[in-house]
Design a protein around this motif. Structure first.
Motif, PDB file in Angstrom:
ATOM      1  N   TRP A   1       0.837  -1.196   0.000  1.00 44.33           N
ATOM      2  CA  TRP A   1       0.000   0.000   0.000  1.00 44.33           C
ATOM      3  C   TRP A   1       0.873   1.247   0.000  1.00 44.33           C
ATOM      4  O   TRP A   1       1.928   1.293   0.624  1.00 44.33           O
ATOM      5  N   ALA A   2       0.414   2.289  -0.684  1.00 45.01           N
ATOM      6  CA  ALA A   2       1.048   3.605  -0.660  1.00 45.01           C
ATOM      7  C   ALA A   2      -0.031   4.640  -0.396  1.00 45.01           C
ATOM      8  O   ALA A   2      -1.169   4.484  -0.841  1.00 45.01           O
TER       9      ALA A   2
ATOM     10  N   VAL B   1      -7.042  11.544   1.754  1.00 40.46           N
ATOM     11  CA  VAL B   1      -5.926  10.635   1.495  1.00 40.46           C
ATOM     12  C   VAL B   1      -6.264   9.709   0.334  1.00 40.46           C
ATOM     13  O   VAL B   1      -7.388   9.204   0.239  1.00 40.46           O
ATOM     14  N   GLU B   2      -5.302   9.476  -0.527  1.00 38.07           N
ATOM     15  CA  GLU B   2      -5.451   8.510  -1.610  1.00 38.07           C
ATOM     16  C   GLU B   2      -4.563   7.305  -1.331  1.00 38.07           C
ATOM     17  O   GLU B   2      -3.365   7.448  -1.131  1.00 38.07           O
TER      18      GLU B   2
ATOM     19  N   LEU C   1      -9.939   8.400   0.378  1.00 40.26           N
ATOM     20  CA  LEU C   1     -10.465   8.471   1.733  1.00 40.26           C
ATOM     21  C   LEU C   1     -10.646   9.947   2.089  1.00 40.26           C
ATOM     22  O   LEU C   1      -9.720  10.601   2.565  1.00 40.26           O
ATOM     23  N   ARG C   2     -11.825  10.461   1.848  1.00 43.31           N
ATOM     24  CA  ARG C   2     -12.084  11.856   2.186  1.00 43.31           C
ATOM     25  C   ARG C   2     -12.132  12.046   3.697  1.00 43.31           C
ATOM     26  O   ARG C   2     -11.742  13.088   4.210  1.00 43.31           O
ATOM     27  N   SER C   3     -12.674  11.058   4.390  1.00 43.24           N
ATOM     28  CA  SER C   3     -12.705  11.092   5.846  1.00 43.24           C
ATOM     29  C   SER C   3     -12.713   9.655   6.356  1.00 43.24           C
ATOM     30  O   SER C   3     -13.641   8.903   6.056  1.00 43.24           O
TER      31      SER C   3
ATOM     32  N   ARG D   1     -14.318   6.816  -1.516  1.00 44.08           N
ATOM     33  CA  ARG D   1     -14.688   6.572  -2.905  1.00 44.08           C
ATOM     34  C   ARG D   1     -13.827   5.441  -3.460  1.00 44.08           C
ATOM     35  O   ARG D   1     -12.604   5.506  -3.406  1.00 44.08           O
ATOM     36  N   ALA D   2     -14.501   4.420  -3.991  1.00 44.92           N
ATOM     37  CA  ALA D   2     -13.789   3.298  -4.617  1.00 44.92           C
ATOM     38  C   ALA D   2     -14.775   2.526  -5.477  1.00 44.92           C
ATOM     39  O   ALA D   2     -15.979   2.506  -5.203  1.00 44.92           O
TER      40      ALA D   2
END
Length: 281
Positions: A57-58, A89-90, A102-104, A122-123
């Motif tokens: 993961w990054a 976060v992406e 990940l907006r929140s 969002r995914a």
């Protein structure tokens, strides 16, 4: 950016001088708190002391953190704890072609594995809320995840674009002197084959074009590229639907459905298809 790092190291406590038995245990306690716009560095540090998200993961984006690690240096046994609050976060992984936004969200580090709380994510072309956590009995090398999630709209075609198999190289690509094996694709396939997750899912709209089911509730299992939906219930064109659905997201996608319908509006259902539209009143 503001980070505060504290460490406490307790030296071994031996017995009286000349004793044959001397304790070699070094007690270690680390604490990290603050805010940073470089969550990728924080997750890298957390990975070194407990691997909260596993390898591969990054991350990019902002994180507010309060983390701790406590245990022994010799033998090395450090247990993580604390929280990371992620904003904008992406997350990227070799399993998927597109990032997870990940907006929140919050990541809680626990001795038995991380728990991810999604407030706005969002995914797969959908908006998500809920929790994801690793089963306590799962091995780190191949963890099994459990979830309780809700999604706004999940389109199987979008899911296949994210997780589906990539096209095989053509004949000219294979015989070209410049052609090389796609190691990244091989690693992606291997990582995806190890993906295991199961749990409860509530979807506001589930789409398998040209049809759709609204307010779908089901037990879902993901095993690599195989998606299995059991005990499904939903609204289907003013009626109801109960059944199961299997999708194998390979290079040639395969779907299997078994269900029971009740009180379905046939005219509304037919209007969703090009060949039957307008043929039923």
């Amino acid at each position: 950016n503001s980070l505060r790092f504290e460490a406490t190291l307790q030296l071994p406590k031996g017995n009286s001088y000349g004793s044959a038995r001397v304790s070699r245990v070094w007690q270690l306690k680390l604490q990290l708190a603050g805010q940073t716009s470089r969550s990728q560095d924080v997750l890298a540090l957390a990975a070194a002391f407990g691997r909260p998200l596993g390898s591969g993961w990054a991350a990019e984006g902002r994180a507010d953190l309060r983390l701790g690690w406590q245990g022994t240096v010799r033998p090395w046994n450090v247990v993580p704890s604390g929280t990371l609050d992620l904003q904008g976060v992406e997350l990227r992984t070799g399993i998927m072609d597109q990032p997870v936004s990940l907006r929140s969200a919050r990541i809680e580090l626990k001795p038995d594995g991380p728990r991810i709380i999604l407030t706005d994510a969002r995914a797969f072309g959908a908006e998500w809320k809920g929790t994801v956590f690793r089963k306590a009995a799962a091995a780190d090398a191949n963890p099994e995840w459990e979830f309780d999630l809700s999604a706004s709209r999940l389109d199987v075609a979008q899911l296949n674009r994210w997780l589906g198999a990539r096209p095989r190289p053509g004949f000219l690509q294979r015989i070209s002197p410049f052609g090389q094996p796609d190691r990244g694709a091989s690693d992606r396939d291997a990582a995806l084959d190890l993906l295991r997750a199961r749990g409860r899912l509530l979807i506001e709209e589930f789409v398998l074009a040209p049809l759709s089911v609204r307010r779908l509730q089901a037990q879902v299992e993901v095993a690599g590229r195989k998606l299995t939906i059991r005990q499904a219930q939903g609204e289907f064109y003013r009626g109801s639907l109960n059944g199961s659905f299997v999708a194998e997201l390979t290079g040639q996608p395969f779907y299997r459905f078994e269900g029971r319908f009740s009180q379905v509006n046939l005219a509304q259902l037919a209007d969703e298809t090009a060949t039957l539209k307008g043929r039923f009143a």
